[in-house]
Design a protein around this motif. Structure first.
Motif, PDB file in Angstrom:
ATOM      1  N   THR A 261       0.879  -1.169   0.000  1.00  0.00           N
ATOM      2  CA  THR A 261       0.000   0.000   0.000  1.00  0.00           C
ATOM      3  C   THR A 261       0.916   1.218   0.000  1.00  0.00           C
ATOM      4  O   THR A 261       2.129   1.108   0.241  1.00  0.00           O
ATOM      5  CB  THR A 261      -0.893   0.043   1.256  1.00  0.00           C
ATOM      6  OG1 THR A 261      -0.055   0.265   2.404  1.00  0.00           O
ATOM      7  CG2 THR A 261      -1.679  -1.251   1.428  1.00  0.00           C
ATOM      8  N   PRO A 262       0.360   2.416  -0.224  1.00  0.00           N
ATOM      9  CA  PRO A 262       1.201   3.614  -0.111  1.00  0.00           C
ATOM     10  C   PRO A 262       1.854   3.739   1.262  1.00  0.00           C
ATOM     11  O   PRO A 262       2.980   4.211   1.372  1.00  0.00           O
ATOM     12  CB  PRO A 262       0.216   4.760  -0.373  1.00  0.00           C
ATOM     13  CG  PRO A 262      -0.890   4.152  -1.167  1.00  0.00           C
ATOM     14  CD  PRO A 262      -1.014   2.742  -0.679  1.00  0.00           C
ATOM     15  N   GLU A 263       1.142   3.293   2.298  1.00  0.00           N
ATOM     16  CA  GLU A 263       1.677   3.396   3.658  1.00  0.00           C
ATOM     17  C   GLU A 263       2.860   2.452   3.869  1.00  0.00           C
ATOM     18  O   GLU A 263       3.824   2.792   4.560  1.00  0.00           O
ATOM     19  CB  GLU A 263       0.572   3.103   4.675  1.00  0.00           C
ATOM     20  CG  GLU A 263      -0.527   4.153   4.742  1.00  0.00           C
ATOM     21  CD  GLU A 263      -1.500   4.083   3.579  1.00  0.00           C
ATOM     22  OE1 GLU A 263      -2.146   5.111   3.270  1.00  0.00           O
ATOM     23  OE2 GLU A 263      -1.622   2.998   2.953  1.00  0.00           O
TER      24      GLU A 263
ATOM     25  N   THR B 164       5.837   4.109   2.123  1.00  0.00           N
ATOM     26  CA  THR B 164       6.317   5.257   2.899  1.00  0.00           C
ATOM     27  C   THR B 164       7.091   4.808   4.131  1.00  0.00           C
ATOM     28  O   THR B 164       8.128   5.392   4.487  1.00  0.00           O
ATOM     29  CB  THR B 164       5.140   6.146   3.314  1.00  0.00           C
ATOM     30  OG1 THR B 164       4.487   6.647   2.145  1.00  0.00           O
ATOM     31  CG2 THR B 164       5.606   7.321   4.156  1.00  0.00           C
TER      32      THR B 164
ATOM     33  N   ASN C 169       6.000  -3.075  -6.660  1.00  0.00           N
ATOM     34  CA  ASN C 169       4.736  -3.661  -6.218  1.00  0.00           C
ATOM     35  C   ASN C 169       4.904  -5.167  -6.095  1.00  0.00           C
ATOM     36  O   ASN C 169       5.327  -5.829  -7.047  1.00  0.00           O
ATOM     37  CB  ASN C 169       3.618  -3.374  -7.211  1.00  0.00           C
ATOM     38  CG  ASN C 169       3.054  -1.987  -7.053  1.00  0.00           C
ATOM     39  OD1 ASN C 169       3.023  -1.222  -8.010  1.00  0.00           O
ATOM     40  ND2 ASN C 169       2.612  -1.645  -5.859  1.00  0.00           N
TER      41      ASN C 169
ATOM     42  N   PRO D 203      -1.238  -0.860  -9.746  1.00  0.00           N
ATOM     43  CA  PRO D 203      -2.287   0.058  -9.289  1.00  0.00           C
ATOM     44  C   PRO D 203      -1.913   1.508  -9.509  1.00  0.00           C
ATOM     45  O   PRO D 203      -0.734   1.878  -9.450  1.00  0.00           O
ATOM     46  CB  PRO D 203      -2.410  -0.263  -7.797  1.00  0.00           C
ATOM     47  CG  PRO D 203      -1.134  -0.950  -7.429  1.00  0.00           C
ATOM     48  CD  PRO D 203      -0.673  -1.661  -8.652  1.00  0.00           C
ATOM     49  N   GLN D 204      -2.906   2.326  -9.755  1.00  0.00           N
ATOM     50  CA  GLN D 204      -2.676   3.734 -10.044  1.00  0.00           C
ATOM     51  C   GLN D 204      -2.012   4.450  -8.874  1.00  0.00           C
ATOM     52  O   GLN D 204      -1.171   5.325  -9.057  1.00  0.00           O
ATOM     53  CB  GLN D 204      -3.998   4.422 -10.402  1.00  0.00           C
ATOM     54  CG  GLN D 204      -4.500   4.081 -11.799  1.00  0.00           C
ATOM     55  CD  GLN D 204      -3.507   4.487 -12.880  1.00  0.00           C
ATOM     56  OE1 GLN D 204      -2.988   5.610 -12.873  1.00  0.00           O
ATOM     57  NE2 GLN D 204      -3.234   3.575 -13.802  1.00  0.00           N
ATOM     58  N   TRP D 205      -2.377   4.067  -7.639  1.00  0.00           N
ATOM     59  CA  TRP D 205      -1.764   4.730  -6.485  1.00  0.00           C
ATOM     60  C   TRP D 205      -0.254   4.502  -6.459  1.00  0.00           C
ATOM     61  O   TRP D 205       0.512   5.380  -6.048  1.00  0.00           O
ATOM     62  CB  TRP D 205      -2.401   4.275  -5.182  1.00  0.00           C
ATOM     63  CG  TRP D 205      -2.341   2.791  -4.897  1.00  0.00           C
ATOM     64  CD1 TRP D 205      -3.341   1.881  -5.066  1.00  0.00           C
ATOM     65  CD2 TRP D 205      -1.221   2.049  -4.373  1.00  0.00           C
ATOM     66  NE1 TRP D 205      -2.931   0.618  -4.698  1.00  0.00           N
ATOM     67  CE2 TRP D 205      -1.633   0.691  -4.262  1.00  0.00           C
ATOM     68  CE3 TRP D 205       0.065   2.384  -3.994  1.00  0.00           C
ATOM     69  CZ2 TRP D 205      -0.793  -0.322  -3.796  1.00  0.00           C
ATOM     70  CZ3 TRP D 205       0.910   1.384  -3.525  1.00  0.00           C
ATOM     71  CH2 TRP D 205       0.492   0.051  -3.430  1.00  0.00           C
ATOM     72  N   ALA D 206       0.173   3.322  -6.900  1.00  0.00           N
ATOM     73  CA  ALA D 206       1.608   3.021  -6.894  1.00  0.00           C
ATOM     74  C   ALA D 206       2.339   3.841  -7.936  1.00  0.00           C
ATOM     75  O   ALA D 206       3.406   4.409  -7.663  1.00  0.00           O
ATOM     76  CB  ALA D 206       1.825   1.532  -7.135  1.00  0.00           C
TER      77      ALA D 206
ATOM     78  N   SER E 265       1.411   6.641  -9.178  1.00  0.00           N
ATOM     79  CA  SER E 265       1.383   8.041  -8.752  1.00  0.00           C
ATOM     80  C   SER E 265       2.429   8.308  -7.680  1.00  0.00           C
ATOM     81  O   SER E 265       3.161   9.311  -7.737  1.00  0.00           O
ATOM     82  CB  SER E 265      -0.015   8.379  -8.233  1.00  0.00           C
ATOM     83  OG  SER E 265      -0.057   9.696  -7.723  1.00  0.00           O
ATOM     84  N   GLN E 266       2.522   7.415  -6.688  1.00  0.00           N
ATOM     85  CA  GLN E 266       3.505   7.589  -5.624  1.00  0.00           C
ATOM     86  C   GLN E 266       4.926   7.506  -6.167  1.00  0.00           C
ATOM     87  O   GLN E 266       5.800   8.311  -5.798  1.00  0.00           O
ATOM     88  CB  GLN E 266       3.288   6.533  -4.541  1.00  0.00           C
ATOM     89  CG  GLN E 266       4.123   6.758  -3.280  1.00  0.00           C
ATOM     90  CD  GLN E 266       3.790   5.761  -2.185  1.00  0.00           C
ATOM     91  OE1 GLN E 266       3.644   4.559  -2.433  1.00  0.00           O
ATOM     92  NE2 GLN E 266       3.659   6.254  -0.956  1.00  0.00           N
TER      93      GLN E 266
ATOM     94  N   ASP F 124       5.801  10.693  -8.009  1.00  0.00           N
ATOM     95  CA  ASP F 124       6.046  11.779  -7.060  1.00  0.00           C
ATOM     96  C   ASP F 124       7.418  11.645  -6.410  1.00  0.00           C
ATOM     97  O   ASP F 124       8.154  12.623  -6.268  1.00  0.00           O
ATOM     98  CB  ASP F 124       4.958  11.802  -5.986  1.00  0.00           C
ATOM     99  CG  ASP F 124       3.609  12.252  -6.525  1.00  0.00           C
ATOM    100  OD1 ASP F 124       3.565  12.800  -7.644  1.00  0.00           O
ATOM    101  OD2 ASP F 124       2.598  12.048  -5.826  1.00  0.00           O
TER     102      ASP F 124
END
Length: 532
Positions: A135-137, A140, A159, A179-182, A184-185, A188
Motif C-alpha cells: 500500500t502507499p503506507e 512510505t 509492487n 495500481p494507479q496509487w503506486a 502516482s507515488q 512523485d
C-alpha cells in the motif's frame, strides 16, 4: 542544506585505494581528511583543521571503501530463518508473498533493522529491490526507515504479488498488478528524491543518501504498456530499473535477454554521449542459466549484472555468473554482487565475495577434474577481483563510481575501518595482504567504524543510535518528529513485530498459497523435484 563545517580525520591507517585500472594499492600509515560528506585529503601527517575535528585512530587498521550491495530485499528481517532450508519455490510462499501479513509498522521495523544489519557488515550503498509497496503506507514506511538508518540506498520501488484474500480456505491474487496509487507515488518520489532542485551537489537534495529506483518483473505485460511507462518515468528522473533474471524450470527456460535487447534496455549505466534515451538503465539480478550468447551480449553492452552467490547456490539457481569467463574476460562487462536474502544468509558483502570466489573455483576445477587433469599452481580468480566487485565495480554497476566505490579525494566519505590489529581471524593475513585479509578472513565483528556520507554509523564496533520518525512508521509522510533509538530497542521492536506476523501467518494456508503461486507462474509441476 548548508555546510556544517564538520571535519573527521582518520589517522595512520592502511588505506586501500584504486588505480585507474582497478588495481588495489594499499597506502600504509596514511591519513584521510573528511569535510562534511567528502574526502578532501589523503596523505601523510595531515593536520587537524580545527580543535573540533574528530580524530579516529587507525594505526594497525585497514580503511576500505564502503561495500556495495547491488541486490537485496531489505524489508524481510522478521522472516529470518524461515526459509533457510527451503528452495526457491518454497521461499516464494514463505518469504516473497508474505508481505501480505506485514502492516506498515512491520515494514518499517523490518526495513530499519535490515538496513542497520547491512551497515554493521560494512555495506554503505545498497540497491534495495523493495517489493514491500503493498500500500502507499507500506512504501512510505520503508522509505522512512531507509532514511532513518543513514544507509546510501537506491530504493527500487516495487509492487509485490498482492493477494485480495488469503486464509485457511483460499488464496486469491489481486488482479491489479500496477495500481494507479503506486504509479502516482512512484512518479512523485522520483521527482522529489532524484533531482537536485537546481543544485549541483548531493547536499542540495531532499535526501542526499537516497535515490528512488524501480523494481519490475512483469515482463509478460504488452510492450506498448511497459515501454511508455518506463519512458515517462525516465523523463521524470528514474535512472535505475532492476529485475530478476534466470533460466530454469521454475522461472522459465526462455531467456528474456533478447526481449530486453529489442526494448532498447540493454545499456551501460553511462551510455556514450552520442546515445540519448529517456529509458532508465536495467540492472539484472542473478542471470543464472542464461545462454552463453546472451551473457556475451550483456558483456558487450555493459548491462550491469548482480550475482548473489549464497541464494543462487542455496536455492538451485545455478552457479553465479559474475566471474563467468565470458564476463570476466570482457573489458566492457559490468558485474557485481549482492546479498539478496538476509533471511537465509548473512547480510555481509565480504562473505558473498568469499562465496563467489570459492564457487567459481569449484566450477572451474570440476571441469579440469572431469578431464582427468588437475589445477597445479594458481587457482581461478583472486581476492582482489571479488574485492573490486564488492566496491568500485559494484558502484560502477549503479552508475555511481564517480561518487563512491573507491577512496579518492573528491569522493563521498563512505568508509569502513577494520580493526586488523585487534582481530583474531585477520592476524598475520593483514600483514601479508590487506585485501586478502578482508575477503578471506574478516568478520563483521572486525569492523570497528563505518562512515556513510561523512556520518559515523558504526563506532567502536557498535551501531550508533538512529533517529526514528513516528510519522514515518504510521505512513503519513516522511519526516516529522524523531527520537533517538538504540539498536537493542530496535531489535525489541522487530521481535514484537515478528510475533505479530507469526500470529497472522498461522491463519493462512501455505498450501493454498503455493497452489496460487504455481498457477500464476504457469509452472509445469512435473519439472519440480525434491532435492533431498
Amino acid at each position: 542544506m548548508a555546510s556544517t563545517g564538520k571535519y573527521i580525520l582518520l589517522r595512520e591507517g592502511t588505506v586501500l585505494t584504486h588505480s585507474t585500472d582497478d588495481h588495489v594499492i594499499p597506502l600504509y600509515d596514511t591519513d584521510i581528511l573528511v569535510h562534511d560528506d567528502t574526502i578532501v585529503n589523503i596523505g601523510k601527517a595531515i593536520d587537524a583543521p580545527d580543535a573540533h575535528t574528530e580524530v579516529i585512530e587507525c594505526r594497525g587498521k585497514i580503511v576500505s571503501p564502503g561495500f556495495v550491495d547491488t541486490h537485496h530485499h531489505i524489508w524481510q528481517t522478521q522472516l529470518k530463518g524461515r526459509h533457510a532450508d527451503q528452495g526457491l519455490v518454497a521461499y516464494m510462499v514463505s518469504g516473497n508473498i508474505m508481505s501480505f501479513v506485514f502492516k506498515p509498522e512491520d515494514a518499517y521495523w523490518g526495513q530499519l533493522s535490515g538496513c542497520l544489519e547491512a551497515i554493521n557488515a560494512g555495506t554503505t550503498l545498497v540497491m534495495d529491490h523493495a517489493h514491500i509497496a503493498y500500500t502507499p503506507e507500506h512504501a512510505t514506511a520503508a522509505l522512512s526507515a531507509t532514511l532513518a538508518s543513514g544507509i546510501r540506498s537506491i530504493l527500487a520501488y516495487t509492487n509485490p504479488l498482492r493477494m485480495s484474500q488469503w486464509d485457511q480456505s483460499c488464496c486469491v491474487p489481486d488482479q491489479d498488478l500496477l495500481p494507479q496509487w503506486a504509479m502516482s507515488q512512484l512518479r512523485d518520489w522520483v521527482g522529489k528524491y532524484n533531482h537536485n532542485n537546481g543544485g549541483s551537489h548531493s547536499s542540495d537534495k531532499v535526501a542526499p543518501t537516497v535515490e528512488v529506483g524501480m523494481g519490475f518483473d512483469l515482463w509478460f505485460l504488452p510492450k506498448d504498456v511497459v515501454l511508455p511507462m518506463l519512458t515517462e518515468l525516465g523523463e521524470k528522473g528514474l535512472r535505475v530499473l532492476t529485475t530478476h533474471v534466470g533460466c530454469n524450470a521454475f522461472q522459465g527456460l526462455q531467456s528474456p535477454i533478447p526481449m530486453f535487447s529489442s526494448y532498447g534496455l540493454l545499456q551501460h549505466p553511462h551510455p556514450p554521449s552520442n546515445e540519448t534515451t529517456a529509458l532508465p538503465f536495467l540492472l539484472l539480478s542473478h542471470c543464472s542459466g542464461i545462454p552463453e550468447d546472451d551473457l556475451a551480449l550483456l558483456a558487450s553492452t555493459g548491462t550491469p549484472i548482480s550475482s548473489t552467490p549464497d541464494t543462487e547456490s542455496h536455492m538451485g539457481m545455478g552457479y553465479p555468473v559474475s566471474l563467468h569467463s565470458s564476463l570476466r574476460d570482457s573489458k566492457t562487462a559490468n558485474v557485481s554482487i549482492g546479498v539478496d536474502l538476509h533471511t537465509n544468509n548473512p547480510a555481509s558483502i565480504p562473505l558473498q565475495a568469499r562465496a563467489l570466489l570459492q564457487l567459481t573455483r569449484l566450477e572451474h576445477n570440476s571441469c579440469l577434474l572431469a578431464k582427468d587433469t588437475f589445477p597445479a599452481w594458481d587457482v581461478r580468480s583472486s581476492s582482489e577481483e571479488v574485492f573490486n566487485l564488492a566496491t568500485i565495480r559494484g558502484a560502477r554497476c549503479l552508475g555511481l563510481e564517480g561518487q563512491v566505490g573507491s577512496i579518492a579525494e573528491g569522493k563521498k566519505a563512505d568508509l569502513v575501518v577494520f580493526d586488523a590489529k585487534g582481530s583474531v581471524g585477520m592476524l598475520a593475513a593483514a600483514e601479508h595482504d590487506p585485501v586478502t585479509a578482508i575477503i578471506r578472513f574478516s568478520e563483521s565483528a572486525d569492523i570497528e567504524t563505518v562512515l556513510i556520507n561523512g556520518d559515523v554509523r558504526k563506532r567502536n564496533g557498535k551501531l550508533v543510535d538512529v533517529a526514528v520518525s513516528r510519522d514515518g512508521i504510521v505512513g503519513k509522510d516522511v519526516g516529522g518528529e524523531t527520537h533517538a533509538m538504540k539498536w537493542s530497542d530496535v531489535a525489541e521492536e522487530v521481535r514484537r513485530s515478528q510475533r505479530d506476523i507469526q500470529a497472522r501467518i498461522d491463519g493462512l494456508s501455505l498450501d493454498q498459497g503455493r497452489k496460487t503461486l504455481l498457477g500464476m507462474f504457469h509452472v509445469d509441476q512435473g519439472n519440480l523435484v525434491d532435492a533431498l
